[in-house]
Write a protein that holds these residues in place. Structure first.
Motif, short mmCIF file in Angstrom:
data_model
loop_
_atom_site.label_atom_id
_atom_site.label_comp_id
_atom_site.label_asym_id
_atom_site.label_seq_id
_atom_site.Cartn_x
_atom_site.Cartn_y
_atom_site.Cartn_z
N PHE A 23 -15.79 18.87 32.13
CA PHE A 23 -15.80 18.04 30.92
C PHE A 23 -16.23 18.90 29.74
O PHE A 23 -17.21 19.65 29.83
CB PHE A 23 -16.78 16.87 31.06
CG PHE A 23 -16.32 15.76 31.96
CD1 PHE A 23 -15.48 14.77 31.47
CD2 PHE A 23 -16.73 15.69 33.27
CE1 PHE A 23 -15.06 13.73 32.28
CE2 PHE A 23 -16.32 14.66 34.10
CZ PHE A 23 -15.47 13.67 33.61
N CYS A 24 -15.52 18.78 28.64
CA CYS A 24 -15.94 19.47 27.42
C CYS A 24 -15.41 18.72 26.21
O CYS A 24 -14.61 17.80 26.34
CB CYS A 24 -15.48 20.93 27.41
SG CYS A 24 -13.71 21.14 27.50
N GLY B 196 -11.80 15.52 21.09
CA GLY B 196 -12.75 14.57 21.63
C GLY B 196 -13.27 15.07 22.96
O GLY B 196 -13.53 16.27 23.14
N LEU B 197 -13.44 14.17 23.94
CA LEU B 197 -13.89 14.54 25.28
C LEU B 197 -12.68 14.64 26.20
O LEU B 197 -11.87 13.71 26.29
CB LEU B 197 -14.88 13.48 25.81
CG LEU B 197 -15.46 13.73 27.22
CD1 LEU B 197 -16.33 14.97 27.25
CD2 LEU B 197 -16.26 12.51 27.68
N VAL C 207 -20.85 19.33 27.47
CA VAL C 207 -20.20 20.06 28.55
C VAL C 207 -20.82 19.61 29.87
O VAL C 207 -22.05 19.46 29.97
CB VAL C 207 -20.36 21.59 28.40
CG1 VAL C 207 -19.90 22.31 29.66
CG2 VAL C 207 -19.59 22.09 27.19
N ALA C 208 -19.99 19.39 30.87
CA ALA C 208 -20.47 19.08 32.22
C ALA C 208 -19.57 19.80 33.20
O ALA C 208 -18.34 19.63 33.17
CB ALA C 208 -20.46 17.58 32.47
N GLY C 209 -20.15 20.63 34.07
CA GLY C 209 -19.33 21.35 35.02
C GLY C 209 -20.14 22.14 36.02
O GLY C 209 -21.39 22.13 36.00
N ALA D 158 -17.84 29.06 28.00
CA ALA D 158 -16.46 29.54 28.01
C ALA D 158 -15.55 28.48 28.62
O ALA D 158 -15.78 28.02 29.74
CB ALA D 158 -16.37 30.83 28.82
N VAL D 159 -14.50 28.10 27.86
CA VAL D 159 -13.58 27.03 28.27
C VAL D 159 -12.16 27.58 28.19
O VAL D 159 -11.78 28.21 27.20
CB VAL D 159 -13.73 25.80 27.35
CG1 VAL D 159 -12.68 24.76 27.67
CG2 VAL D 159 -15.13 25.21 27.50
#
Length: 875
Positions: A127-128, A119-120, A201-203, A265-266
């Motif tokens: 955030f991903c 999920g999130l 994605v938020a970052g 990339a995470v």
């Protein structure tokens, strides 16, 4: 009786599939991201499915994880009260709904607390999402099934300073500022997709940008996002992406369809990568690459995974799977596609050897274990447990067999029919095979047994020769052992690629035989001599083949076969035959000996400078302990390890001048390049160094230390480090580990390898060293990459220590499973594999492994993931 035993999760069956009662025409999502909580506003345009034939008006069923906090639920603007719906741990049911309506749902979630990484969630402040297979139900209430496809519009709002980059699927259509330093970006994906392909994605990220012009002249913006410290490691992924786009246009006629293609990339990620439409989320290990920090193998992995996720745009996104039983529809086809791409980019023979080596060890073992299942499973308790080698790699082999049977032209025609006929649909493996049948005019009904029958088929080959008539007969018999739920198997339709070689190596005949019966005889007339058969060329079917080759015949195939894979396989068969005999001798207390013939054949390979270094490196690599274990009826771990080490040291002593000469001529002053030729040279060089270090000579230790200190690339430096650490030079190994740590402690992926090579060190005391490393500041048990590099590396790659007689390795793994069961059930279930094969070991080991599985099963509140694997293992 444990709570889990009282409340066993119910299996889901393919035979119970029903079309969805309701469809979602449009999905509008708005995320308000914050540090303490996230609000998700979902507005769905819902209509009854005209294809649903269930009597009466079926209730609307929305999936939703128990962690979701439902704030408001409305239909056509009217707020529903709690008596208007029923909610349990997994579903929210609304019994009375109109034929068509707008559903609005406001939920509150806490991504920062989401350790399951579904999920999130948050990864190092970013955030991903990971929504495949059923992660979307941790985000909002939704019919989270792959056959419900919707057009998505997504707005992401967050603090601009903390999260300057806001991404989702599709093309950006709006952006702007909000109060209190917040901002938003709206994304629109015009192609219908199921919820599992959603991404966000938020970052605070940097980006590498490029463009690609499609065959039809459309310009596509390419973006790869990573943390600023990793921006210099993205060039190889960008090149791989453009090569993949070009290859897919050339080989399959498929162009990319959006204006932008993004990769992020995470670091915290359960899988390798995810093909979310237009926004691929990648584990850092599958996208970051630079010569100083990345090995050749990792460079090739990045190239393959980038291609795999891009190819999914058509084989997985534009055409997706109807239900999760059809998972191999997209994964098997796409693995085949990425394998062919990698073969075209590098060495086709080496790629085939690498793929088959993994299949024969890990996937064949899966076929023979308690989790054995068909490429299209009939049932599951937790779908995450079926992201398996059977679904991916064996599924790819099934597609490869179609390619072999039909030929490249008909296969391409079949893929065109498949994509055009089912664009925008969720379909089945039957639909895929039907497209191939329609393209070729072939009856493939028997072939579909590859999708429905589990297990690894066995093909027994024998022959006869009539010298007077020149008639050679090849007899093939096929069978398949029982697997859970499938005691009897029907004959498969399999291609057997072959060649017939004369005494001097001349090829007398070649082609593809189609084996469809339990036993068939194939006749070849007019031959002047009895041939030596080269069977299953290119590993044309995922089977275990037996034929009574003599050592002389295998040696002839090794020298003369025109099929590179079968040349390698002949050498492997010779080595396996020898090692199996030596294992028997070792267990009987007999002295071990090295045959002169093996030394002579290896000396010839080392001295022949005309040979391809990549092939030589593979030919001179002894079969792995894992492969020998897979071939054994009962796995005697210590005996296998002792025999392999004996052969390594004996071959090192017997051929020391040749190893050293080959090592020196494989060295190069050329700048690093990850191309096939350079990779082959380094592979052979480091193989030679590994043999030389088994001689325990100080001068050869100095050679390894020189390579460690002078290397301008991670392949050579890490190889030297690993070989010294795993050698008898224990003090030198500890010193180099410290030096490597001091040099690379700031590089997370490099440190993962530092953990792993200590975890799979075969020398005694490995478990204590691993337990000590758990206290290292760089180890984080929340990070799947760290768990894989330490815990999984010890349990799955260090058999001689994991299977210690006192059962300490088994207890260690069971303790981790119990701990991870609640934290990250997916990872816990995947780590379990070494314990699931307990029936393959001697009685004492069986008892200890079974006891640890029983201890896990006795835990209360087992996740479905862990319960399914453990219960099937003990059944």
């Amino acid at each position: 009786m444990s709570q889990q035993a009282q409340q066993q999760p119910e299996p889901i069956y393919l035979k119970d599939y029903q079309v969805p009662a309701y469809l979602i025409e449009h999905t509008d999502l708005r995320f308000e991201l914050d540090e303490e909580e996230t609000l998700v506003r979902a507005t769905l345009k819902v209509r009854r499915n005209p294809d649903c034939s269930r009597g009466g008006r079926a209730p609307l069923e929305l999936h939703g994880h128990e962690s979701l906090e439902l704030c408001r639920l409305c239909i056509d603007g009217e707020i529903l009260s709690e008596r208007d719906f029923i909610r349990d741990d997994e579903l929210l049911r609304i019994s009375e709904v109109p034929e068509a309506f707008t559903l609005e749902c406001l939920t509150r979630i806490h991504p920062q607390l989401n350790t399951a990484l579904e999920g999130l969630y948050k990864s190092d402040g970013m955030f991903c999402t990971q929504c495949e297979a059923e992660g979307f139900r941790r985000i909002t209430f939704y019919p989270d099934r792959p056959d419900v496809m919707s057009v998505f519009r997504t707005t992401v709002e967050a603090d601009r300073k903390r999260y300057p980059v806001l991404l989702s699927n599709g093309n950006p259509v709006d952006s702007g500022e909000k109060d209190e330093g917040r901002h938003f970006v709206t994304w629109e994906d015009p192609f219908p997709k199921p919820a599992y392909l959603f991404a966000l994605v938020a970052g605070d990220l940097e980006v590498l940008e490029d463009t690609y012009t499609t065959a039809s002249g459309r310009a596509v913006k390419l973006q790869i996002f990573a943390e600023s410290k990793d921006l210099d490691k993205l060039d190889h992924a960008m090149l791989s992406l453009k090569n993949a786009m070009r290859w897919d246009e050339k080989v399959y006629g498929r162009e990319y369809d959006l204006d932008i293609y993004m990769i992020v990339a995470v670091d915290f990620f359960n899988m390798g990568a995810m093909e979310n439409k237009g926004l691929n989320i990648f584990n850092t290990s599958c996208v970051l690459a630079s010569p100083r920090t990345t090995t050749d193998a990792a460079f090739q992995r990045v190239e393959g995974v980038v291609a795999h996720e891009y190819f999914h745009n058509w084989s997985g996104n534009r055409v997706t799977c109807r239900d999760w039983f059809q998972l191999s529809l997209k994964e098997g086809f796409t693995v085949f596609r990425d394998s062919e791409f990698s073969a075209d980019m590098n060495s086709r023979t080496v790629k085939r050897i690498e793929d088959v080596s993994m299949l024969r060890t890990a996937q064949f073992a899966e076929d023979a274990g308690p989790m054995s299942h068909p490429v299209r499973p009939e049932s599951f308790i937790e779908i995450s447990n079926f992201y398996t080698l059977t679904i991916y790699e064996k599924g790819a082999e099934v597609v490869r067999m179609l390619h072999t049977l039909l030929g490249a032209e008909a296969f391409r025609k079949g893929s065109d029919i498949y994509f055009e006929r089912h664009d925008g649909q969720a379909v089945t493996t039957d639909d895929f095979v039907q497209a191939m049948a329609d393209a070729s005019g072939r009856d493939l009904s028997q072939f579909k047994r590859w999708y429905s029958q589990a297990g690894t088929p066995r093909v027994e080959a024998s022959d006869s020769w009539d010298a007077e008539t020149g008639c050679y007969r090849l007899i093939l018999r096929q069978s398949c052992p029982p697997t859970p739920g499938q005691a009897e198997k029907q004959p498969f339709h399999m291609p057997i690629a072959y060649g017939l070689l004369g005494a001097g190596g001349a090829e007398l005949a070649a082609g593809v035989l189609e084996l469809t019966d339990a036993e068939q005889t194939f006749t070849f007339d007019g031959l002047a001599e009895k041939p030596v058969p080269s069977l299953l060329r290119g590993f044309s079917a995922p089977v275990k083949l037996s034929y009574p080759y003599s050592d002389d015949q295998l040696l002839m195939l090794l020298k003369h076969d025109t099929d590179g894979f079968n040349r390698w396989d002949a050498g492997q068969r010779m080595a396996v035959n020898l090692m199996q005999l030596l294992v028997e001798d070792y267990r009987a207390g007999k002295a071990l000996s090295l045959p002169d013939a093996l030394v002579d054949s290896w000396r010839a390979l080392l001295n022949d400078e005309s040979l391809d270094p990549a092939m030589v490196a593979h030919l001179l690599r002894l079969p792995s302990e894992a492969y020998l274990a897979e071939l054994a009826e009962v796995i005697y771990v210590d005996a296998i390890h002792a025999v392999r080490e004996f052969l390594r040291k004996s071959l090192a002593d017997a051929l020391k001048p040749e190893w050293l000469a080959t090592y020196r001529r494989s060295c190069s002053e050329e700048p690093y390049a990850p191309d096939a030729d350079a990779c082959a040279r380094r592979s052979l060089k480091n193989l030679c160094l590994g043999y030389l270090l088994t001689t325990d000579e100080d001068t050869l230790l100095a050679l390894a230390e020189e390579q460690f200190n002078d290397a301008d690339n991670m392949t050579d430096q890490q190889a030297a480090l690993s070989l010294v650490v795993h050698s008898g030079f224990r003090d030198a190994g500890r010193r180099l580990l410290d030096e490597f740590h001091a040099q690379w402690h700031h590089e997370s992926l490099v440190m993962n390898q530092w953990f792993a090579l200590q975890a799979n060190d075969p020398w005694p005391g490995a478990l204590e060293r691993v337990q000590g490393l758990q206290e290292h500041p760089l180890f984080d048990e929340r990070n799947p990459n760290k768990l894989r590099s330490l815990v999984a590396a010890f349990c799955a790659q260090n058999p001689v220590n994991f299977h210690a007689e006192d059962g300490s390795g088994y207890r260690y793994l069971a303790d981790w499973i119990i701990k991870l069961n609640q934290q990250n059930p997916q990872i816990a279930a995947r780590l379990l594999t070494p314990l699931t094969r307990w029936r393959r070991y001697p009685d004492a080991a069986q008892a200890r492994m079974k006891a640890e599985l029983s201890r896990i099963l006795a835990e209360s509140e087992l996740s479905k993931d862990v319960y399914e694997v453990v219960s099937k293992s003990l059944a």
